[in-house]
Each structure stands twice: as C-alpha cells, then as structure tokens.
Enzyme design. Sequence first.
Site, PDB file in Angstrom:
ATOM      1  N   LYS A 130      -2.489  -7.278  -4.328  1.00  0.00           N
ATOM      2  CA  LYS A 130      -2.986  -7.474  -6.190  1.00  0.00           C
ATOM      3  C   LYS A 130      -3.800  -8.844  -6.223  1.00  0.00           C
ATOM      4  CE  LYS A 130      -0.789  -9.545  -9.156  1.00  0.00           C
ATOM      5  NZ  LYS A 130       0.359 -10.047 -10.278  1.00  0.00           N
ATOM      6  N   ASP A 148      -1.319  -4.311 -11.299  1.00  0.00           N
ATOM      7  CA  ASP A 148      -0.039  -4.946 -11.878  1.00  0.00           C
ATOM      8  C   ASP A 148       0.877  -3.867 -12.677  1.00  0.00           C
ATOM      9  OD1 ASP A 148      -1.118  -4.692 -14.300  1.00  0.00           O
ATOM     10  OD2 ASP A 148      -0.838  -6.978 -14.577  1.00  0.00           O
TER      11      ASP A 148
END
Length: 222
Positions: A130, A148
């Site tokens: 991420k 997320d």
Amino acid sequence: MSPSTALVPRMKPADIASFFATLRAANPQPASELEYTTVFELLAAVLLSAQATDVSVNKATRRLFLVANTPQQLLDLGEAKVADHIKTIGLYRNKAKHLLQTCRILVDQHGGQVPRSRDALEALPGVGRKTANVVLNVAFGEPTNAVDTHVFRVSNRTGLAPGRTTLAVEQQLDTRVPPAYRQDAHHWLILHGRYVCTARSPKCGDCTVRLQCSTGRKLKLD
C-alpha cells in the site's frame, strides 16, 4: 439502514464510468490529506500512517520535519529523538525504528533518494504494498491503486471491485477502473470512504453515487 460489505453484485461498467465521473465532478483534483513537501517526506508520512489517522500523522510530522526531513538528518537525529517527536502516533517506537532503518538503506543504497521501483520500495522496512503504491502514484505519477481500509470497504460495498483481500481488490481496480480515472481513483475512494461511505452509519442519504452503488441503490431511504 447500514449496508453490509458482504458480497454484492458487481457494478456494471456503465455505472463505473458514471460513478467516477460524479466523484471527479465534485472533486476534480483529489489529493492525499497527508502533509509533505518532498518525496521523502511523503514516504515517511505514509510509513507512519499505518493504523493511524492522517490528522495524527500530520500533527507529528509538522514537528519532526522542522527538525529533520531528509534520510541523513533523521539518522543524525537518532532513533530516540525521532520516537520522541512522533510519540503521539500509535506504535511510534516500532515506526521510529523502521523509519530509521529505511533512512539507512536510502543513504547507503540509493544516494539518499527515494527509489522509483516497486521492488526497491517494498524492500524498505515498514513499507508494504500500500505504501509503495501511494508513493508510486502521488510522487511519481503512476496509476496505481493503494488499497487501505476505506478503499477496501468502498470497493466491496459498492460492487466496484469486490475481493476478499486487499490484493484482490487492487487487481480488480486495476482492470475495472476506466483509464481516464485511474490516476486519481484511489484518492476518490479514500475520501468517499472517510467522509461518506463510512464503516459505521454510512451517509447513504447524502451519497452522490448511491444510484451507481450496488448496495445503495437497493436501500429504501426516508
């Protein structure tokens, strides 16, 4: 009524285009809410943001970056002082350790610069997929999708890019988001999840993309 993130029908391609067109019309130039002025500051802020709010990270980095905002400066500052500057953030001791380890690698292996390679980014301590996607997208302009908790929830709840793991959702977004929207897609999804399609008590009645949402369009709202 609160919609579930259980499996819902996949959003139709025409609805996907309308979904992003609507989000873009409301916010033509979405941006990260993390505060930074350099690529390294962005990397550090995203690293520190794991399991923490952007507000809390910004509060800490405003203090930290005034004192040290390059890999070498942070190394010179030392782990104990870095930790003291970010102690208002959850897991701050581990994050200070990872940040300093990352700084050492950047100085020793990359001339103090943040690398543009996904493999090199993910090799940095505390930097996962991420974080790498955020840096590649925001700093280097690559159309990556950083998944997320907000992006994961919105992608599943709306039927935009359903998946049981963050990687599965990312792969779905990579193929389902129209090219015109890929650069900014994850920003729109994060902001939509943070302020409208929230985990608890989502604001479906105020949602501008409810009719494109596979869950929202079925709700009977007063």
